[in-house]
Design a protein around this motif. Sequence first.
Motif, short mmCIF file in Angstrom:
data_model
loop_
_atom_site.label_atom_id
_atom_site.label_comp_id
_atom_site.label_asym_id
_atom_site.label_seq_id
_atom_site.Cartn_x
_atom_site.Cartn_y
_atom_site.Cartn_z
N TYR A 233 -4.16 -0.81 -3.48
CA TYR A 233 -5.84 -0.43 -2.30
C TYR A 233 -6.94 -1.36 -2.72
CZ TYR A 233 -3.72 4.07 -2.08
OH TYR A 233 -2.38 4.88 -2.44
N ILE B 61 0.55 -1.22 -0.22
CA ILE B 61 0.37 -0.39 0.06
C ILE B 61 0.65 1.11 0.28
CG2 ILE B 61 -1.49 1.13 1.27
CD1 ILE B 61 -3.10 -1.54 1.74
N LEU C 77 -5.08 1.44 5.42
CA LEU C 77 -5.24 2.32 3.98
C LEU C 77 -6.13 3.76 5.70
CD1 LEU C 77 -8.14 0.56 1.61
CD2 LEU C 77 -5.52 1.26 1.52
#
Length: 878
Positions: free
Chosen positions: A704, A696, A727
């Motif tokens: 994502y 990520i 996230l």
Amino acid sequence: MSTTTAQPATIHLKDYKEPDFRIETVHLTVELGEETTLITSRLTLKRNNAQAEKLTLNGEHLKLLSVAMNDKPLTPDKYELSDKLLSLPVPPSQKELTLDIVTETRPQDNTALEGLYKSSGNFCTQCEAQGFRRITYFLDRPDVMAVYTTIIIGDGSRYPVMLSNGNLTEKVTLDDGRQSVTWHDPHPKPAYLFALVAGDLACVEDSFKTRSGRDVKLQIFVEKGNEDKCEHAMLSLKKAMKWDEEKYGREYDLDIFMIVAVSDFNMGAMENKGLNVFNSKYVLASPETATDADFDGIESVIAHEYFHNWTGNRITCRDWFQLTLKEGLTVFRDQQFSADMNSAAVQRIGDVQRLRAAQFPEDAGPLAHPIQPQSYVEINNFYTATVYEKGAEVIRMIHTLLGEEKFRKGMDLYFERHDGQAVTTEEFVSALEDGSGVNLTQFRRWYITPGTPEITVSESFDEKRNTYSLSFTQKNTKAGDDFKPLHIPLKLGLLDDEGKSIAFPDGPFKGETEAVFSLTEETQDITFSGLASRPQSSLFRGFSAPVKIRQEMDDGGLAFLFAKDEDLFNRWDAGQRLASNILLKQIENGTTAEDADLPSPFLSAFTNILDDKNLDRAFTASALTLPGEQDIAQKMQVVEVDAIHAARDAARRKLGLTFEEKWRQVYEDCANAPSPNNQPESSSRRLKNTALHYLIATGREDYYTLAKTQYLGSDNMTDRVAALSGLSDITHAIRDEMFADYYQKWQQDPLIVDKWFSLQAMATRPTAIADVKALMQHPAFTLKNPNRLRSLIGAFASGNPVYFHDKSGDGYRILSDVIAELNKTNPQIAARLVAPLGQWRRYDTDRQELMKGELEKILNLSELSDHVYEMANKSLHN
Ligand code: TRP
Ligand code: ZN
């Protein structure tokens, strides 16, 4: 409560005096009511001080209805009553007496969660440290130990389950239809171990056969609907009971052991005799609802409270200055237990991370105190990382110095000599000394010395003589003028060029490859002769002492240990030190990993670990995780939160991009192949999620989506939370969708919702402060529930340095406003929130002013509790 003009009293260890009277038996009758609860107490007392002319009992927030001495009612002119004390004249000729005291309380209005209170409609108690005095007038001090009989009377349809300590002796329905239940605890105990629970609870039952063949009934009580989340807690309890028999020869001593999970609880759990009360966070778990870290937390807290039965209950503290006697020792025991149940190296890394994150800053700041404090205003403020975690390190050092066998001998003597007593840390150390035959005279200084010792190390190799010398100097900036060197165990190994251990060629440990040396002087040298070439030393293996090491070592040396050290703890630690050095250098130069490659010795050692398929995956995950922002902060003169964050973030992105293919492979391996070498599945999840986070960090949207796929497709909370946390820092539709979905799905489960608040509170994205303010307005947010409060405000203040320290001062304001509110309702929790503001000296002058301003505002509050006063006052002025 006191105001800032009338300062609360300070209590000193040097003023300790034995109690004037002892209480031998307590008969309590508690009549539970929706409006008021009536407590009738009959005490039998014996004189302990021949001269004393009065008996003074503690009691707070109580309505006193009547007092009788030796069965004669006393009119109010016959006693003195203040908001904290009840004094009764007793002529010195009177050696024994009885007291009958009737008090009234309103548990449903008790927001402090001390004494008798209500949680989710059920009655429960919390008496440590001084909660019993909110139930009845008493000699509420741990050196007064009595035998309790408790009758609970109440509405049997609302409160079918009625519990207290010891064994159930009677359960009847009274003429008026109420239910009456009697419990008797044969073991004398201090009031802080008293407990009472009443409610409509479900029970999960099991049993344990002790080593001597007795059957113990094990019961876990939870709110209805949670019965399917007790399996892990029960298993942990049985493992702990067995381990304590095998490791320390300690058997359980009642026929029943009960655990009750409650949702409103100030701390983790409480070791009340035979009736542990737990924060539900440390009981309830299923893979669907709890993370692997939650499972580990449950195993260790269940064990911790169980172990207190011997280290805390059978042998308790003489006074609260001795708190580390039970807490340091019991944390050490639960750490040992967890190390035996899981990967010992991974456990040790976690223990040290916690110590460095919470205890080192405390010991370097205005709230520094020795593990045995010399004074306090409010004892609740001394349930600290120092008393617990550093206390455990002190016991661990004794264990290291004595060795397993002698340590056990010392512990055996401690149990034999002091069973049934309320003792001091001095008595503990003496028992260990006498049982082991090892002199601990100098070692005792650890108990009274605040501050983390700093050890400066220098080394030299004499090529002509083939001798290698290490020189150690101790320093302690908190110890002041009376600095005296501590007895520090140094576990040490020497490595050759290949990274193989060298057998010591001479000296007391000749032939060994690892040994424990004692550093006892301010400056001390250790010399090895007969070495063919300069070795690489591996110092303080396994973190053999809670010290900071100041050692000039180049990147090559640290990278060598990171790649090769046989001691896994030191291998991890070398990697952390190396990464910190690199990031600190970048911060100093005003660069980040975006501007230049990471140094090659670091990258090659990093690759080496990434490629090593024989390592425990949980270890690999720890080794490949960069030191936290707060770890790096501790190494700076003036903490630069933004620069640290930028440097660490850029390095993560660089490592993500540099090893992108490898991370994808690791992700696949961990997701699809079962854990190798009998490793638990949790190890694979940990490494997989470390890989996910690096992927990520590359900033590529594909990842994502990978996180979202993991989130939606997973059957366990560990992977879901890891996907969300990966996230949480970014601003993107996928993030918003996932957070919304999570709340939607899990809003009925408070422990799962707590995670939702925490992840957002710790997110470092530009909207962080507005996000936190909005979350405070969320219908699910409340200041009344400590878990919820910690999940948002605690997580923000301690887990989001960039935005808590926002230049606007808004972060500080959020915290101090909450402290002001909680000061009125739950001072214990309010006081615990003050510490982050107390770190003001570590920041630039603008932030210092802002932080001090908030502390001053807190000190100016009207009706400031003693708890908050002590923390804010020391934070500002010490
Ligand atoms: N003795 C408990 C433990 O260490 C902790 C504890 C102390 C506590 N005071 C408390 C728990 C107040 C809840 C509330 O296990
Ligand atoms: Zn404890």
